[in-house]
Design a protein around this motif. Structure first.
Motif, PDB file in Angstrom:
ATOM      1  N   ASP A  10       0.814  -1.220   0.000  1.00  0.00           N
ATOM      2  CA  ASP A  10       0.000   0.000   0.000  1.00  0.00           C
ATOM      3  C   ASP A  10       0.841   1.261   0.000  1.00  0.00           C
ATOM      4  N   ASP A  11       2.169   1.124  -0.168  1.00  0.00           N
ATOM      5  CA  ASP A  11       3.062   2.270  -0.061  1.00  0.00           C
ATOM      6  C   ASP A  11       3.645   2.657  -1.411  1.00  0.00           C
ATOM      7  N   GLY A  12       3.850   3.955  -1.626  1.00  0.00           N
ATOM      8  CA  GLY A  12       4.485   4.421  -2.841  1.00  0.00           C
ATOM      9  C   GLY A  12       5.990   4.182  -2.798  1.00  0.00           C
ATOM     10  N   ALA A  13       6.615   4.151  -3.969  1.00  0.00           N
ATOM     11  CA  ALA A  13       8.052   3.910  -4.056  1.00  0.00           C
ATOM     12  C   ALA A  13       8.609   4.641  -5.266  1.00  0.00           C
ATOM     13  N   GLY A  14       9.860   5.083  -5.182  1.00  0.00           N
ATOM     14  CA  GLY A  14      10.518   5.744  -6.300  1.00  0.00           C
ATOM     15  C   GLY A  14      12.021   5.552  -6.220  1.00  0.00           C
ATOM     16  N   LEU A  15      12.674   5.483  -7.391  1.00  0.00           N
ATOM     17  CA  LEU A  15      14.101   5.211  -7.407  1.00  0.00           C
ATOM     18  C   LEU A  15      14.760   5.816  -8.634  1.00  0.00           C
ATOM     19  N   ALA A  16      15.958   6.383  -8.450  1.00  0.00           N
ATOM     20  CA  ALA A  16      16.831   6.791  -9.547  1.00  0.00           C
ATOM     21  C   ALA A  16      18.093   5.941  -9.466  1.00  0.00           C
ATOM     22  N   ARG A  17      18.576   5.472 -10.626  1.00  0.00           N
ATOM     23  CA  ARG A  17      19.708   4.556 -10.639  1.00  0.00           C
ATOM     24  C   ARG A  17      20.667   4.909 -11.767  1.00  0.00           C
ATOM     25  N   GLY A  18      21.957   4.744 -11.525  1.00  0.00           N
ATOM     26  CA  GLY A  18      22.960   4.938 -12.559  1.00  0.00           C
ATOM     27  C   GLY A  18      23.932   3.779 -12.588  1.00  0.00           C
ATOM     28  N   ILE A  19      24.311   3.329 -13.802  1.00  0.00           N
ATOM     29  CA  ILE A  19      25.266   2.239 -13.975  1.00  0.00           C
ATOM     30  C   ILE A  19      26.313   2.655 -14.996  1.00  0.00           C
ATOM     31  N   PHE A  20      27.570   2.592 -14.608  1.00  0.00           N
ATOM     32  CA  PHE A  20      28.686   2.887 -15.507  1.00  0.00           C
ATOM     33  C   PHE A  20      29.445   1.600 -15.784  1.00  0.00           C
ATOM     34  N   THR A  21      29.557   1.225 -17.064  1.00  0.00           N
ATOM     35  CA  THR A  21      30.238   0.008 -17.474  1.00  0.00           C
ATOM     36  C   THR A  21      31.415   0.383 -18.366  1.00  0.00           C
ATOM     37  N   PHE A  22      32.546  -0.276 -18.188  1.00  0.00           N
ATOM     38  CA  PHE A  22      33.748   0.112 -18.928  1.00  0.00           C
ATOM     39  C   PHE A  22      34.592  -1.115 -19.233  1.00  0.00           C
ATOM     40  N   PRO A  23      35.352  -1.081 -20.335  1.00  0.00           N
ATOM     41  CA  PRO A  23      36.200  -2.224 -20.690  1.00  0.00           C
ATOM     42  C   PRO A  23      37.473  -2.279 -19.856  1.00  0.00           C
ATOM     43  N   ILE A  24      37.942  -3.504 -19.622  1.00  0.00           N
ATOM     44  CA  ILE A  24      39.242  -3.745 -19.003  1.00  0.00           C
ATOM     45  C   ILE A  24      39.966  -4.697 -19.953  1.00  0.00           C
ATOM     46  N   GLY A  25      40.692  -4.144 -20.890  1.00  0.00           N
ATOM     47  CA  GLY A  25      41.283  -4.957 -21.932  1.00  0.00           C
ATOM     48  C   GLY A  25      40.224  -5.398 -22.932  1.00  0.00           C
ATOM     49  N   GLU A  26      40.500  -6.505 -23.617  1.00  0.00           N
ATOM     50  CA  GLU A  26      39.611  -6.985 -24.669  1.00  0.00           C
ATOM     51  C   GLU A  26      38.481  -7.873 -24.160  1.00  0.00           C
ATOM     52  N   ASN A  27      38.755  -8.695 -23.151  1.00  0.00           N
ATOM     53  CA  ASN A  27      37.807  -9.725 -22.739  1.00  0.00           C
ATOM     54  C   ASN A  27      37.140  -9.481 -21.385  1.00  0.00           C
ATOM     55  N   PHE A  28      37.523  -8.394 -20.707  1.00  0.00           N
ATOM     56  CA  PHE A  28      36.980  -8.161 -19.370  1.00  0.00           C
ATOM     57  C   PHE A  28      36.376  -6.763 -19.267  1.00  0.00           C
ATOM     58  N   GLY A  29      35.561  -6.584 -18.232  1.00  0.00           N
ATOM     59  CA  GLY A  29      34.934  -5.293 -18.022  1.00  0.00           C
ATOM     60  C   GLY A  29      34.657  -5.042 -16.558  1.00  0.00           C
ATOM     61  N   GLY A  30      34.323  -3.800 -16.247  1.00  0.00           N
ATOM     62  CA  GLY A  30      33.972  -3.403 -14.894  1.00  0.00           C
ATOM     63  C   GLY A  30      32.616  -2.730 -14.871  1.00  0.00           C
ATOM     64  N   HIS A  31      31.961  -2.775 -13.724  1.00  0.00           N
ATOM     65  CA  HIS A  31      30.593  -2.280 -13.560  1.00  0.00           C
ATOM     66  C   HIS A  31      30.508  -1.574 -12.216  1.00  0.00           C
ATOM     67  N   ILE A  32      30.124  -0.296 -12.235  1.00  0.00           N
ATOM     68  CA  ILE A  32      29.938   0.477 -11.007  1.00  0.00           C
ATOM     69  C   ILE A  32      28.510   1.009 -10.996  1.00  0.00           C
TER      70      ILE A  32
END
Length: 289
Positions: A77-99
């Motif tokens: 019965d309660d309202g909800a709200g959210l803002a979200r950000g995701i930054f994804t970046f390469p680490i070399g050719e085969n790997f990546g990072g996610h913040i």
């Protein structure tokens, strides 16, 4: 000494007829956790095995990219709200990072969260990574540490997470999550799945759609809902913006962006329950974050 109720501490069996048996619910929970763990390991094994025999048509991440979304809805019965950000970046050719970071309100309480992940990915085959995340509503926090995997099967994908969850009310233990997705077109994804954790078990389903407006090529709309134990239910809908090199939704998901890992109200799902003392009541009331 006579007593009329069981003590609060665990009892030790002294004969063969007394050992306590696992409840049916605990057996099913353990089976679901084992299934989620097996699925993540299978995805990692299959993906890494195929990666050794097939060359990917692109790197793990096409380039640094950003995803921002904002949504609103309700839990119970309660309202909800959210803002979200995701930054994804390469680490070399085969790997990546996610913040990742998120902030919003639930039942008049401030909610926030953050997480990070390192992963290997072949965008034509599979993904496997390790992550840590933490989320809070007011001063009630939940953390997750684990592994995540996805298997890409043409227009279908199978994703999972497994690991350890700690909660400030003492509800600690293993958790597992399994998600199935389908792209009827390059710009529509329909998904459903389930989450098993020490606080509550729930199922979820949702849809994301990219209309492909020329002026806003990275904009999508999403709708997510869930239901589970303890009258657990919620719906969240909103708009999402992708900033990166990919164009179609399926390419953004497999070559740039990554599924959220922070345990807060979000797309594709409301990941945790938190316990909060009910005002004017002596019992604990559950609230989803």
């Amino acid at each position: 000494r006579l007593c009329f109720e069981l003590p609060s501490y665990a009892l030790v069996a002294i004969d063969d007829a007394s050992p306590a048996r696992l409840s049916k619910g605990k057996v099913f929970r353990r089976a679901r956790l084992m299934a989620a763990g097996a699925a993540v390991m299978a995805m990692a094994t299959i993906g890494l095995g195929q990666a050794g025999t097939a060359r990917a048509e692109g790197p793990a991440v096409t380039g640094p990219n950003l995803k921002l979304d904002v949504g609103g809805g309700f839990f119970a019965d309660d309202g909800a709200g959210l803002a979200r950000g995701i930054f994804t970046f390469p680490i070399g050719e085969n790997f990546g990072g996610h913040i990742e970071g998120a902030a919003g309100y639930l039942d008049d309480d401030f909610a926030w969260g953050g997480g990070a992940m390192a992963f290997w990915r072949d965008p034509d085959v599979a993904m496997f990574g390790i992550f840590a995340s933490h989320g809070e509503i007011d001063e009630d926090g939940t953390s997750r540490y684990g592994a995540a995997g996805s298997l890409f099967l043409d227009r279908f994908d199978i994703g999972g997470q497994v690991g350890y969850q700690s909660h400030e009310d003492g509800e600690d233990g293993a958790f597992g999550r399994l998600e199935l997705g389908w792209y009827p077109t390059d710009d529509v994804r329909i998904y459903f799945g389930g989450d098993v954790n020490p606080v509550t078990d729930f199922g979820f389903a949702g849809i994301e759609f990219r209309p492909g407006f020329e002026a806003l090529p990275g904009m999508t709309f999403f709708l997510d809902g869930q239901a589970g134990e303890d009258d657990h239910s919620g719906v969240l809908a909103g708009v999402r913006f992708y900033f990166g090199e990919s164009t179609t939704l399926i390419d953004r998901h497999r070559r740039d962006d990554f599924t959220p890992i922070v345990a807060l109200i979000k797309a594709p799902n409301l990941d945790y329950l938190t316990r909060k003392k009910g005002e004017g009541e002596n019992e604990m009331m559950y609230e989803v974050i």
